[in-house]
Motif scaffolding. Structure first.
Motif, PDB file in Angstrom:
ATOM      1  N   LYS B 131       0.827  -1.210   0.000  1.00  0.00           N
ATOM      2  CA  LYS B 131       0.000   0.000   0.000  1.00  0.00           C
ATOM      3  C   LYS B 131       0.859   1.256   0.000  1.00  0.00           C
ATOM      4  N   CYS B 132       2.175   1.094  -0.254  1.00  0.00           N
ATOM      5  CA  CYS B 132       3.052   2.259  -0.267  1.00  0.00           C
ATOM      6  C   CYS B 132       3.048   2.959   1.079  1.00  0.00           C
ATOM      7  N   VAL B 271       2.154   7.009  -3.625  1.00  0.00           N
ATOM      8  CA  VAL B 271       0.802   7.034  -3.061  1.00  0.00           C
ATOM      9  C   VAL B 271      -0.225   7.024  -4.185  1.00  0.00           C
ATOM     10  N   GLU B 272       0.074   7.793  -5.250  1.00  0.00           N
ATOM     11  CA  GLU B 272      -0.900   7.855  -6.349  1.00  0.00           C
ATOM     12  C   GLU B 272      -0.968   6.541  -7.128  1.00  0.00           C
ATOM     13  N   VAL B 274      -1.292   3.610  -5.838  1.00  0.00           N
ATOM     14  CA  VAL B 274      -2.087   2.578  -5.166  1.00  0.00           C
ATOM     15  C   VAL B 274      -3.529   3.005  -4.946  1.00  0.00           C
ATOM     16  N   GLU B 275      -3.931   4.088  -5.606  1.00  0.00           N
ATOM     17  CA  GLU B 275      -5.314   4.554  -5.382  1.00  0.00           C
ATOM     18  C   GLU B 275      -6.326   3.563  -5.930  1.00  0.00           C
ATOM     19  N   MET B 278      -6.529   0.682  -3.460  1.00  0.00           N
ATOM     20  CA  MET B 278      -7.135   0.931  -2.156  1.00  0.00           C
ATOM     21  C   MET B 278      -8.542   1.513  -2.252  1.00  0.00           C
ATOM     22  N   TYR B 279      -8.817   2.299  -3.283  1.00  0.00           N
ATOM     23  CA  TYR B 279     -10.114   2.991  -3.337  1.00  0.00           C
ATOM     24  C   TYR B 279     -10.920   2.637  -4.581  1.00  0.00           C
ATOM     25  N   LEU B 282     -14.449   1.914  -4.370  1.00  0.00           N
ATOM     26  CA  LEU B 282     -15.324   2.996  -3.923  1.00  0.00           C
ATOM     27  C   LEU B 282     -15.628   3.990  -5.041  1.00  0.00           C
ATOM     28  N   ARG B 283     -15.178   3.693  -6.246  1.00  0.00           N
ATOM     29  CA  ARG B 283     -15.497   4.570  -7.369  1.00  0.00           C
ATOM     30  C   ARG B 283     -16.987   4.518  -7.620  1.00  0.00           C
TER      31      ARG B 283
END
Lengths: 354, 288, 392
Positions: B131-132, B271-272, B274-275, B278-279, B282-283
């Motif tokens: 997850k960085c 971080v960008e 693994v979006e 991780m998310y 939730l889109r």
């Protein structure tokens, strides 16, 4: 005679050794009661010493109202600072334990702690003083253009903005993580702490650590533990390599560190400028507790003119703590899932009654 | 003959006097540093530069043979790579290595070993590297990414390429850590020509490698950086955690200087990256 | 007076040098050519000379590397007609008649197979058929190649290159490589090994032989060669590509086995240790040392799937390489695994110099065979299932 000269040689050698040449630190060497003349502290290789922990929080905003003057009187500054500290005191008072819940949709108050109650005042630390540069109390950080406001955007920049809006027209602001601001995604700070330009964010954690070596100046920006490595001399990165906080090359002009930064990451837009943005910073140590930080923004495809500002960086004795934003980013997933829940509830509501 | 002796003695006593008064280094037999000439800063080895480990420690601290993947599932004949990593093929395989743990094995308590095995079985969902997240100490020092040491007369800092992790090493002890963090609080001092860092104040969320080796918030790491020649640092780290291990244990390996012209840290904020991981669920409309 | 001592010392030095240079020749084991088919081997004349009595052998000095060690470098082949184990009716040394029978038959078969095919021949019958061979007793190599898809036309003779001569050591033709036990056969398996073999068989019985890639042979999976080219022990595969390249440095001996471009790195030096038990690479871990002019290599830590003749993780192979002439290395290996074989056993063979180049054996990169074998069986299963569904 020979022994004496031998001894003198030893003394001379000892005096010449690097350990012995003390860099002028902040140790007070003058007798008490006499204002000491301040001497520029220098590193081992004779350059001004910018090292330490610094804070650029201030009450002074980036821009000032049209028609107002850059410099305010000492009285006005004092009034501003007093007003702020009174407000903090008020907000720090104990809450009424019997107060009712806020109305649905929030109470309409503004600010980070307002409406539905985001940040309680306890968490906010925007700075409590007006920016002071060369003895002047400043009404804005921008000093050029003379009206203290960001120059108008170019037609090209306006077009880019329209295109971006059009692209996002079909999308809700909570549809995808990429729609959320960089700070909420824990990619960069609020505002432009790391930049460059390195500006206060008017919230908290406006702390910086500077470490200087022979050929590098390293600036650690507390939010979001962003490290800017400024190479003294050295070659530009190729055009296609774009980085968060750009690529910085520095040089010394007398006692001022001049840093030029380009190659900004395409997602790091500073007021609409990104691909062709060039930021020039000038760091000058002005006293035991201060660095004067000047910045110039140039992007002829975004701004109709270059513009510049001045920000005092003040020494702080505080430690810098780890800003592990992403590791604790409940906010982003909660924002998205909250909206997904709402959509589901909406869809349920709209379904014809059974 | 006598005069020469007397003069020499006088010169020597002068030197001793100077050394005592001005704290200059007095070369005495047994204290002169042996080996190649090191770059120095303020009399101490100059560790400035870009460094990187070259081993398989980040895959597995202990000695290990190569294996097909980090996430496996039962196969009809032998275990096979898990569905999520199958498409990586050889790119997802684990290279073999002789390990960096002195003595070979990490001395886990029985519960510690059990948790390690659980971590391995759930590597995909549990390894913070995926997850960085910030890598912690000492893992940051043997990630397959370089780091840069900034050493000046008054500061010592390490900037890591992976996740832009950062460690400020206090040269003056600020007292016990005020708050636990991923990278801990580091206090450094020189012991002769070795830079020693004491780090503690860790949260328990980071791992030591991709093989489930873990720790609690009681973790203390003592690092020793000894420059053996201008381009190599001998790195040692002693790990103590009374909640997880039966005794302190040690890893060691060389750090290599990145020698290429214009060597620098490239950026790996990650971080960008693994979006979606991780998310993505939730889109508004998940990616098909 | 001064000159006299110099002269006498000089004479002594020269004499010493002459005697020393004769030494290695006296010590070198004598054995004749073991030629592979493609290589430029010792000419018949030289072979004859070497078969003759030691007294008339040509003067040969052991070639040495810069640090004085015997030089084993070069390109070598271990192809031969001699099998590992002795066949019935044979002793350690073959009779002239037996030797001639094997070598002549091999030439006959090769010539027979090289004859042009009849362009009007019909296709093979469904299910394949045994291909014709000249009359007479087939050699063990013919039996091997028959099993390699002979019925449906696997390898055409053009592709096969097993060798043309039997192994000759000290000029004597050998019936087999195994020299100990004295009966020339691999010792029996221990009860434990038999149990393991039965368990293996039971596991395999639970599957069809084409059910999964892991059930196919290591060679078909392009993991290792046919047989045990790289080993160790390094034995010929009786098919082709039995070539090796040896490079020697101060502290390593590198042996590259053509099939499947497997590199053995033998670490040399004092105080070396095999890796911890969990580390088990293909080809094991090899540590070497010099015993006089013989390279002795000990290998353990074999990969769990590399079970040489059923061996376990306790397998230890000891090899001895001795440069025996300008074109030959004598190779001897001992197999020890008390949990598998009731006794250690030893075999001898030879590597012969070849002038050929070694080519890249990119097996996996062109492995249509494995996917075709599996998909062929999947098709057959589907067809069989269809047939069951609608009975004709």
């Amino acid at each position: 005679m020979k022994a004496l000269s031998a001894g003198l040689v030893v003394v001379a050698a000892a005096l010449a050794s690097p350990q012995l040449v003390r860099t002028a630190s902040d140790r007070d060497q003058t007798p008490v009661g006499i204002a000491k003349p301040w001497m520029m502290p220098r590193t081992a290789d004779g350059k001004p010493d910018l090292q330490g922990t610094w804070n650029n929080a201030t009450l002074t905003q980036l821009e000032r109202p049209e028609g107002s003057s850059l410099v305010m009187s000492a009285d006005e500054a004092a009034r501003m600072e007093k007003g702020f500290s009174e407000r903090v005191e008020r907000l720090s008072e104990a809450s009424d334990p019997n107060r009712p819940a806020p109305p649905k949709g929030g109470d309409g108050s503004t600010g980070a702690a307002g409406n539905v109650g985001g940040y309680n005042n306890f968490w906010i630390d925007p700075g409590d003083r007006v920016a002071r540069v060369n003895g002047e109390y400043r009404r804005s950080l921008i000093v050029d253009p003379p009206n203290g406001r960001v120059p108008t955007p170019t037609p090209e920049a306006r077009k880019r903005t329209q295109q971006r809006l059009a692209l996002n027209k079909g999308r809700g602001q909570y549809d995808h993580p990429e729609m959320r601001p960089l700070a909420e995604r824990c990619l960069m700070s609020f505002g432009s702490n790391a930049g460059p330009p390195m500006l206060p964010n008017y919230f908290y954690n406006n702390n910086y650590q500077i470490v200087q070596t022979k050929d590098h100046v390293m600036i650690l920006v507390e939010m979001v533990h962003d490290v800017r490595v400024i190479r003294i001399g050295g070659e530009r990165l190729p055009k296609q390599v774009r980085r968060w906080t750009g690529d910085s090359i520095g040089r010394w002009e007398g006692d001022t560190l001049v840093v030029e930064t380009t190659n900004f990451h395409p997602m790091q837009s500073f007021r609409g400028a990104s691909e062709n943005l060039k930021v020039t910073e000038r760091f000058t140590r002005t006293g035991p507790e201060t660095i004067l930080y000047k910045f110039t923004i140039e992007d002829p495809t975004t701004f109709t003119a270059p513009w510049s500002g001045e920000v005092p960086f003040n020494r702080t004795d505080e430690l810098i703590y780890e800003y592990a934003c992403h590791e604790g980013n409940y906010a982003l997933s909660n924002v998205l899932s909250g909206e997904r829940s709402r959509e589901t509830r909406e869809a349920e509501r709209k379904k014809p009654q059974q | 003959m006598r005069n020469t002796l007397r003069n020499a003695l006088l010169a020597l006593s002068g030197a001793i006097f100077m050394a005592v008064v001005f704290h200059t280094a007095l070369p005495v037999a047994g204290q002169a540093p042996a080996g190649p000439r090191l770059p120095r800063l303020g009399g101490k080895p100059d560790l400035n530069g870009i460094w990187q480990a070259m081993n398989t420690a980040n895959w597995d601290l202990e000695a290990h043979a190569a294996r097909p993947a980090l996430a496996m599932r039962p196969g009809p004949i032998v275990p096979v790579p898990a569905k999520e990593v199958l498409a990586f093929g050889a790119v997802g395989a684990v290279p073999g290595g002789m390990g960096v743990v002195e003595g070979g094995e990490i001395p886990y308590t029985p519960e510690g070993l059990k948790k390690k095995k659980e971590n391995q079985d759930n590597w995909l969902t549990r390894d913070p590297e995926i997850k960085c997240y910030l890598p912690g100490v000492p893992r940051a020092n043997y990630m397959p990414f370089p780091f840069q040491i900034f050493q000046s007369d008054k500061a010592f800092a390490i900037a890591y390429e992976f996740a832009g992790a950062y460690r400020n090493v206090y040269l003056k002890d600020p007292g016990p850590p005020q708050v636990d963090s991923w990278m801990g609080q580091s206090v450094g001092r020189w012991e002769g020509d070795t830079f020693v860092i004491d780090a503690n104040g860790f949260i328990d969320q980071s791992w030591f490698d991709r093989s489930g080796n873990h720790h609690s918030e009681a973790l203390k790491v003592t690092e020793r950086y000894t420059m053996v020649d201008p381009n190599h640092i001998n790195y040692e780290a002693t790990i103590e955690d009374k909640n997880v291990f039966t005794r302190p244990w040690k890893i060691s390996f060389p750090l290599y200087r990145r020698m290429e012209k214009g060597a620098r840290l490239n950026q790996f904020k990650c971080v960008e990256f693994v979006e979606e991981l991780m998310y993505g669920h939730l889109r508004k409309t998940p990616v098909q | 007076m001064k000159y006299r001592s110099v002269l006498s010392i000089g004479t002594l030095a020269v004499a010493t040098a002459v005697v020393c240079s004769l030494g290695p020749v006296a010590a070198a084991p004598r054995f004749g050519g073991n030629e592979s088919s493609g290589g430029g081997q010792a000419t018949p004349a030289a072979a004859t000379a070497q078969k003759a009595a030691p007294a008339t052998a040509k003067l040969w000095t052991m070639p040495r590397t810069a640090d004085g060690k015997p030089d084993l470098q070069g390109t070598w082949s271990n192809a031969t007609l001699t099998p590992l184990e002795r066949l019935p009716g044979q002793g350690l040394i073959l009779t002239d008649a037996q030797t001639a029978q094997i070598e002549n038959r091999t030439k006959e078969v090769a010539a027979f197979r090289d004859a042009p095919s009849d362009p009007n021949r019909p296709p093979p019958v469904k299910g394949g058929e045994d291909r014709p061979l000249p009359p007479g007793e087939p050699t063990f190599i013919e039996r091997i190649s028959a099993s390699a898809g002979g019925k449906v036309g696997g390898y055409n003779n053009f592709w096969l290159d097993p060798g043309e001569r039997v192994l000759r050591i000290d000029g004597k033709p050998r019936g087999a490589m195994v020299i100990d036990p004295p009966d020339g056969r691999v010792p029996a398996l221990t009860p434990e090994a038999r149990t393991r073999a039965m368990q293996r068989a039971a596991r395999t019985k639970a599957f069809g032989e084409f059910d999964h890639p892991e059930l196919r042979g290591l060679a078909e999976r392009c993991l290792l060669s046919f047989g045990s080219n790289a080993g160790p022990p390094m034995v010929p595969n009786y098919f082709y590509n039995n070539n090796y390249q040896i490079v020697q440095t101060k502290d390593h001996v590198m042996i590259m086995t053509e099939m499947v471009h497997d590199v053995r790195i033998i670490r040399m030096g004092a105080g070396l240790e095999h890796p911890p038990k969990p580390v088990r690479p293909w080809l094991g871990d090899s540590i070497g040392r010099w015993d006089g002019d013989t390279l002795v290599v000990e290998t353990t830590n074999f990969h769990p799937q590399q079970q040489y003749r059923g061996a376990s993780e306790n397998l230890k192979i000891t090899e001895r390489f001795t440069r025996a002439g300008p074109d030959q290395i004598l190779y001897r290996f001992t197999v020890e695994d008390p949990t598998t074989f009731v006794a250690p056993w030893t075999a001898e063979s030879a590597f012969n110099r070849t002038e050929e180049m070694i080519y890249e054996y990119a097996c996996h990169e062109g492995n249509y065979a494995l996917s075709n074998v599996l998909s062929g069986e999947r098709s057959k299963e589907k067809r069989d299932a269809e047939k069951i569904k609608k009975p004709q």
